[in-house]
Motif scaffolding. Sequence first.
Motif: not given
Length: 122
Positions: A48-77
């Motif tokens: 929800k931030g407006e600065d690049f670093n916040s948005i980039d961090a949110a994006l990296r976390i979300a993408q990393s969670c999706l590709v991690d085989s250890e995450t649950t379906e709820t976490q991927r959602l």
Amino acid sequence: MESFQRQYKQILKTSVVYSMPSIQAKKDINAEQIDWNNLLSLSSILAKGEDFNSIDAALRIAQSCLVDSETTETQRLASAVILEELTNKQSIKLAISRNLLSKDFREKLPLPLRLDILKKEF
């Protein structure tokens, strides 16, 4: 905050190795356990931030969670919801094509989140 920074650095290392398969990690980069629930909560705030670093961090976390085989379906959602918040449709399409998310992932979300997504689409 220290825990977030430590785990975020771990995600950055993992994402570099994942995106460049020719790189061989000298030690096990997945050695540290990542608290995905905590990071996803923080990521939803950062999205929800407006600065690049916040948005980039949110994006990296979300993408990393999706590709991690250890995450649950709820976490991927939860990751998909963050990507929706960031209006990153391409990442969602890619996750679906790689079977990291189901095509009907929105139907698995609680109604308030589905309504939020629909509002943003209009």
